[in-house]
Design an enzyme around this catalytic site. Structure first.
Site, short mmCIF file in Angstrom:
data_model
loop_
_atom_site.label_atom_id
_atom_site.label_comp_id
_atom_site.label_asym_id
_atom_site.label_seq_id
_atom_site.Cartn_x
_atom_site.Cartn_y
_atom_site.Cartn_z
CB ILE A 103 3.03 -36.70 59.52
CG1 ILE A 103 3.67 -35.88 60.62
CG2 ILE A 103 2.74 -35.88 58.30
CD1 ILE A 103 5.07 -35.38 60.27
CE1 TYR A 104 -3.98 -36.50 58.84
CE2 TYR A 104 -3.12 -38.72 58.97
CZ TYR A 104 -3.79 -37.75 58.28
OH TYR A 104 -4.28 -38.00 57.02
CB ILE A 105 -0.11 -32.34 64.96
CG1 ILE A 105 1.16 -32.64 64.18
CG2 ILE A 105 0.16 -31.73 66.32
CD1 ILE A 105 2.08 -33.64 64.80
N GLY A 115 5.29 -31.38 64.38
CA GLY A 115 5.38 -31.84 62.99
C GLY A 115 6.82 -31.84 62.51
CG ASN A 142 -3.87 -30.27 54.46
OD1 ASN A 142 -3.64 -29.17 54.97
ND2 ASN A 142 -3.73 -31.40 55.11
CE1 TYR A 149 5.33 -33.23 55.32
CE2 TYR A 149 3.13 -32.85 54.47
CZ TYR A 149 3.97 -33.43 55.40
OH TYR A 149 3.45 -34.20 56.41
CE LYS A 151 9.56 -22.57 57.09
NZ LYS A 151 8.84 -22.07 58.25
#
Length: 182
Positions: A103-105, A115, A142, A149, A151
């Site tokens: 999952i990349y933005i 996200g 990271n 995640y 949260k």
């Protein structure tokens, strides 16, 4: 083209082989932006060349147990998601799980809800497939992703080694149980 609209500015579309060049570009760009400063240029280049080659990504797109989604923000490609089930999962490979492998933005589009839209799509897919849990791996260095995640209710349950161009690194494996029984 499968189209989902989480809100008026974000549109999710399914990636096909017709989108291969865009997938290669965004994969290399977002991975470099996320991890480039913490890794050697040679290790990064080797990883990008192998993991995001047209042959590798074509194979992944064609796998019926893998799904890619692009996220567009106001018509501009902003990020993407890769989901795996069954034997396509990088680890676990249990019928009850759905893996969020990527999952990349793009940097310019972070903190705009993209996200969240992508992970919500993953939750929806897991529920529609009657999966018991979603799991993923996050690089131990990271902190923003780890916090995101956590949260959302993901809990660390293990770790694994990740080879980035010859440099062995550690990912924290995280899982969120969905309360769904098949």
């Amino acid at each position: 083209m499968d189209l989902k609209r989480p809100n008026k500015d974000i549109v999710l579309t399914q990636v096909t082989l017709d989108n291969l060049e865009d997938l290669i570009k965004i994969s290399r760009l977002t991975f470099s932006d996320t991890f480039g400063d913490q890794n050697s240029k040679s290790n990064l280049e080797e990883y990008l060349r192998d993991a995001y080659s047209s042959q590798q990504l074509s194979k992944e797109i064609n796998n019926p147990e893998t799904e890619f989604m692009f996220a567009y923000y106001k018509t501009e490609l902003a990020g993407y998601l890769k989901l795996n089930v069954g034997h396509a999962q990088s680890e676990l490979k249990e019928d009850g799980g759905l893996e969020v492998e990527r999952i990349y933005i793009k940097s310019a589009f972070k903190r705009l809800g993209i996200g969240r839209a992508l992970i919500n799509y993953a939750f929806d897919q897991a529920k529609s497939l009657s999966k018991e849990y979603i799991w993923l791996g996050v690089w131990e260095h990271n902190p923003a992703a780890l916090a995101f995640y956590k949260k959302l209710g993901f809990l660390a349950f293990s770790d694994h080694r990740f080879n980035l161009g010859g440099d062995l690194q550690r990912d924290i494996l995280m899982k969120k149980t969905l309360g769904i029984k098949p």
